[in-house]
Design an enzyme around this catalytic site. Structure first.
Site, short mmCIF file in Angstrom:
data_model
loop_
_atom_site.label_atom_id
_atom_site.label_comp_id
_atom_site.label_asym_id
_atom_site.label_seq_id
_atom_site.Cartn_x
_atom_site.Cartn_y
_atom_site.Cartn_z
N HIS A 182 10.09 -14.88 -14.13
CA HIS A 182 8.75 -14.66 -13.59
C HIS A 182 8.74 -14.78 -12.06
O HIS A 182 8.02 -14.06 -11.37
CB HIS A 182 7.76 -15.67 -14.19
CG HIS A 182 7.47 -15.43 -15.64
ND1 HIS A 182 8.22 -15.98 -16.65
CD2 HIS A 182 6.49 -14.70 -16.24
CE1 HIS A 182 7.73 -15.62 -17.82
NE2 HIS A 182 6.67 -14.85 -17.61
N LYS A 203 7.99 -9.53 -18.74
CA LYS A 203 7.31 -10.68 -18.16
C LYS A 203 6.21 -10.21 -17.20
O LYS A 203 6.33 -9.15 -16.58
CB LYS A 203 8.31 -11.56 -17.41
CG LYS A 203 9.32 -12.25 -18.30
CD LYS A 203 10.29 -13.08 -17.47
CE LYS A 203 11.21 -13.90 -18.35
NZ LYS A 203 12.14 -13.06 -19.14
N SER A 229 5.08 -18.90 -18.79
CA SER A 229 6.19 -18.93 -17.85
C SER A 229 6.73 -20.35 -17.76
O SER A 229 5.97 -21.31 -17.65
CB SER A 229 5.73 -18.48 -16.45
OG SER A 229 6.66 -18.85 -15.45
N MET A 230 8.06 -20.48 -17.81
CA MET A 230 8.67 -21.80 -17.70
C MET A 230 8.41 -22.40 -16.33
O MET A 230 8.21 -23.61 -16.19
CB MET A 230 10.18 -21.69 -17.94
CG MET A 230 10.55 -21.33 -19.37
SD MET A 230 10.23 -22.67 -20.54
CE MET A 230 11.50 -23.84 -20.03
N GLY A 231 8.41 -21.56 -15.31
CA GLY A 231 8.25 -22.05 -13.93
C GLY A 231 6.80 -22.19 -13.49
O GLY A 231 6.45 -23.16 -12.81
#
Length: 198
Positions: free
Chosen positions: A125, A99, A166-168
């Protein structure tokens, strides 16, 4: 004629005394060699007693101001651009799939810089940001994560692929990341990106 304060209304006595002490405070400030002193308005304990107190600022307030001033000056004292330049544009693992995030460092005014950080040890992340941000802030800068993704680094073939998101933090602008990587690895045969995958 013997005039006593008691012969006048309390409001008149207070007004005269307040004006007297205001004049005293002004003259005291002008004569003082230090601007740190201040005159506190008289405190009336009775119709006949009053007090004007000269005090230094509280040590806590002074220390708080000093800390804030030092923090501001750490980035502004003629060294903001030099400090930003000293921060590496790219720090990634030498091999593997991992990542990465794109971080923007903000200095005073319009001074800013984008940096790339990617490591295989990071499970999320946010783990990378939590590790990197304190070091940047310690230099007196603010920072924000512009997004993330993944990097496939194959040093034996001199190839790097940037992709995913990135999910966040959302997806980083991989084109900026690639430009940074090309400057970091000018002898690589291939440094590309796509917006596919996770």
């Amino acid at each position: 004629l013997d005039l006593k304060f008691s012969a006048f209304p309390p409001s008149m006595v207070w007004g005269c005394r307040a004006e007297f002490w205001l004049m005293f405070c002004v003259l005291r400030s002008l004569a003082s060699t230090s601007f740190r002193t201040k005159c506190v308005p008289p405190t009336v304990y009775s119709s006949q007693h009053f007090l004007c107190d000269l005090r230094q600022p509280l040590d806590g307030s002074k220390a708080k101001f000093t800390r804030q001033f030092s923090k501001n000056m750490s980035a502004e004292g003629g060294g903001a651009e030099a400090k930003l330049a000293a921060i590496p544009d790219v720090e990634i693992d030498p091999d593997g799939k991992f990542k990465y995030i794109l971080i923007r460092c903000h200095g005073p005014g319009d001074v800013s810089k984008d940096i790339v950080r990617g490591f295989a040890w990071a499970e999320f992340h946010a783990d990378i940001y939590d590790r990197v941000a304190p070091g940047i802030e310690a230099l007196g800068f603010d920072c924000e994560c512009l997004g993330g993704g993944r990097i496939q680094h194959t040093s034996s073939q001199k190839k790097i692929l940037v992709y995913g998101y990135s999910m966040g933090f959302g997806q980083a602008d991989h084109s900026i990341t690639v430009e940074k990587l090309k400057k970091k690895f000018p002898d690589y045969a291939s440094i590309t990106f796509n917006n596919e995958g996770y």
